[in-house]
Design a protein around this motif. Sequence first.
Motif, mmCIF file in Angstrom:
data_model
loop_
_atom_site.group_PDB
_atom_site.id
_atom_site.type_symbol
_atom_site.label_atom_id
_atom_site.label_comp_id
_atom_site.label_asym_id
_atom_site.label_seq_id
_atom_site.Cartn_x
_atom_site.Cartn_y
_atom_site.Cartn_z
ATOM 1 N N TYR A 111 0.602 -0.991 -0.201
ATOM 2 C CA TYR A 111 0.259 -0.023 -0.218
ATOM 3 C C TYR A 111 0.465 1.608 0.085
ATOM 4 O O TYR A 111 0.574 2.159 -0.994
ATOM 5 N N ARG A 112 1.795 1.077 1.196
ATOM 6 C CA ARG A 112 2.994 2.483 0.943
ATOM 7 C C ARG A 112 3.180 2.405 -0.053
ATOM 8 O O ARG A 112 3.781 3.769 -0.893
ATOM 9 N N GLN A 113 4.399 1.748 -1.000
ATOM 10 C CA GLN A 113 4.824 1.853 -1.637
ATOM 11 C C GLN A 113 3.757 1.766 -2.799
ATOM 12 O O GLN A 113 4.430 3.284 -4.261
ATOM 13 N N ALA A 114 2.748 2.159 -3.119
ATOM 14 C CA ALA A 114 1.893 1.812 -4.598
ATOM 15 C C ALA A 114 1.333 3.516 -4.503
ATOM 16 O O ALA A 114 1.693 3.837 -5.569
ATOM 17 N N ILE A 115 0.882 4.090 -2.810
ATOM 18 C CA ILE A 115 0.524 5.129 -2.935
ATOM 19 C C ILE A 115 2.077 6.444 -3.305
ATOM 20 O O ILE A 115 1.636 6.861 -3.939
ATOM 21 N N SER A 116 3.367 5.809 -3.074
ATOM 22 C CA SER A 116 4.192 6.804 -3.098
ATOM 23 C C SER A 116 4.696 7.115 -4.446
ATOM 24 O O SER A 116 4.520 7.758 -4.805
ATOM 25 N N ALA A 117 4.794 5.651 -5.492
ATOM 26 C CA ALA A 117 5.301 5.421 -6.500
ATOM 27 C C ALA A 117 4.081 6.363 -7.396
ATOM 28 O O ALA A 117 4.018 7.355 -8.604
ATOM 29 N N ALA A 118 2.824 6.519 -7.107
ATOM 30 C CA ALA A 118 1.390 7.100 -7.503
ATOM 31 C C ALA A 118 2.081 8.835 -7.325
ATOM 32 O O ALA A 118 1.660 9.540 -8.171
ATOM 33 N N LEU A 119 2.439 8.915 -6.379
ATOM 34 C CA LEU A 119 2.144 10.680 -5.973
ATOM 35 C C LEU A 119 3.437 11.228 -6.637
ATOM 36 O O LEU A 119 3.624 12.038 -7.482
ATOM 37 N N THR A 120 4.178 11.016 -6.616
ATOM 38 C CA THR A 120 5.590 11.044 -7.638
ATOM 39 C C THR A 120 5.107 10.982 -9.018
ATOM 40 O O THR A 120 5.686 11.809 -9.798
ATOM 41 N N GLN A 121 4.645 10.021 -9.225
ATOM 42 C CA GLN A 121 4.154 9.992 -10.782
ATOM 43 C C GLN A 121 2.954 11.050 -11.378
ATOM 44 O O GLN A 121 3.904 12.129 -12.257
ATOM 45 N N GLU A 122 2.602 11.324 -10.258
ATOM 46 C CA GLU A 122 1.112 12.812 -10.848
ATOM 47 C C GLU A 122 1.695 14.117 -10.390
ATOM 48 O O GLU A 122 1.452 14.518 -11.120
ATOM 49 N N LEU A 123 2.656 13.492 -9.459
ATOM 50 C CA LEU A 123 3.021 15.109 -9.363
ATOM 51 C C LEU A 123 4.219 15.583 -9.452
ATOM 52 O O LEU A 123 4.583 16.633 -8.956
ATOM 53 N N HIS A 163 -8.575 14.922 -6.251
ATOM 54 C CA HIS A 163 -7.880 15.601 -6.536
ATOM 55 C C HIS A 163 -7.254 14.555 -8.171
ATOM 56 O O HIS A 163 -6.020 14.792 -9.164
ATOM 57 N N SER A 164 -6.672 13.231 -7.717
ATOM 58 C CA SER A 164 -5.893 12.531 -8.880
ATOM 59 C C SER A 164 -6.625 11.476 -8.972
ATOM 60 O O SER A 164 -6.723 10.249 -8.525
ATOM 61 N N ASP A 165 -6.681 11.316 -10.657
ATOM 62 C CA ASP A 165 -6.538 9.874 -10.855
ATOM 63 C C ASP A 165 -6.058 8.916 -10.693
ATOM 64 O O ASP A 165 -6.302 8.239 -11.155
ATOM 65 N N THR A 166 -5.016 9.192 -11.140
ATOM 66 C CA THR A 166 -4.086 8.611 -10.641
ATOM 67 C C THR A 166 -4.098 7.728 -9.402
ATOM 68 O O THR A 166 -3.608 6.548 -9.297
ATOM 69 N N ILE A 167 -3.959 8.752 -8.833
ATOM 70 C CA ILE A 167 -4.458 8.123 -7.204
ATOM 71 C C ILE A 167 -5.424 6.805 -7.160
ATOM 72 O O ILE A 167 -5.400 5.684 -6.208
ATOM 73 N N LEU A 168 -6.524 7.876 -7.920
ATOM 74 C CA LEU A 168 -7.815 7.152 -8.036
ATOM 75 C C LEU A 168 -7.795 5.515 -8.437
ATOM 76 O O LEU A 168 -8.387 4.124 -7.955
ATOM 77 N N ASN A 169 -7.261 5.415 -9.590
ATOM 78 C CA ASN A 169 -6.443 4.249 -10.222
ATOM 79 C C ASN A 169 -6.158 3.391 -9.568
ATOM 80 O O ASN A 169 -6.232 1.701 -9.687
#
Length: 123
Positions: free
Chosen positions: A22-34, A76-82
Amino acid sequence: MLHKKGNSFHRECDGRVSASEYRQAISAALTQELGGAGRAAKAAMRWTGASERTVKNWISGSYGPTAEHMIELMRHSDTILNVVLGLAGRQEAMTTERIRAARDELAEVLEKLDLLCGSQDDK
């Protein structure tokens, strides 16, 4: 009342997402999105109201967002939602939303084309 000794009520769940995953997926998504940590932290802070240290912990993968913060991130983020839908095994929910968004975008483009073609016919 349960005694301190005895049966454990922990259950095994096939396909359960680990805290680390969970932590790694959210970390990667935030980095990719922002993007980079500084820029990502500022945007995520605005979105969630979380402190800078908290957001940097999410980006580094040390901690994951709580439910309240996760809802704001998904807002706010489709990447996080996905990512969240993927972790939950619910990718089909996003497919429906993508189709709806594509249909709306196509309708908007067709409307603009109709206006453009209509103004061309007037010449």
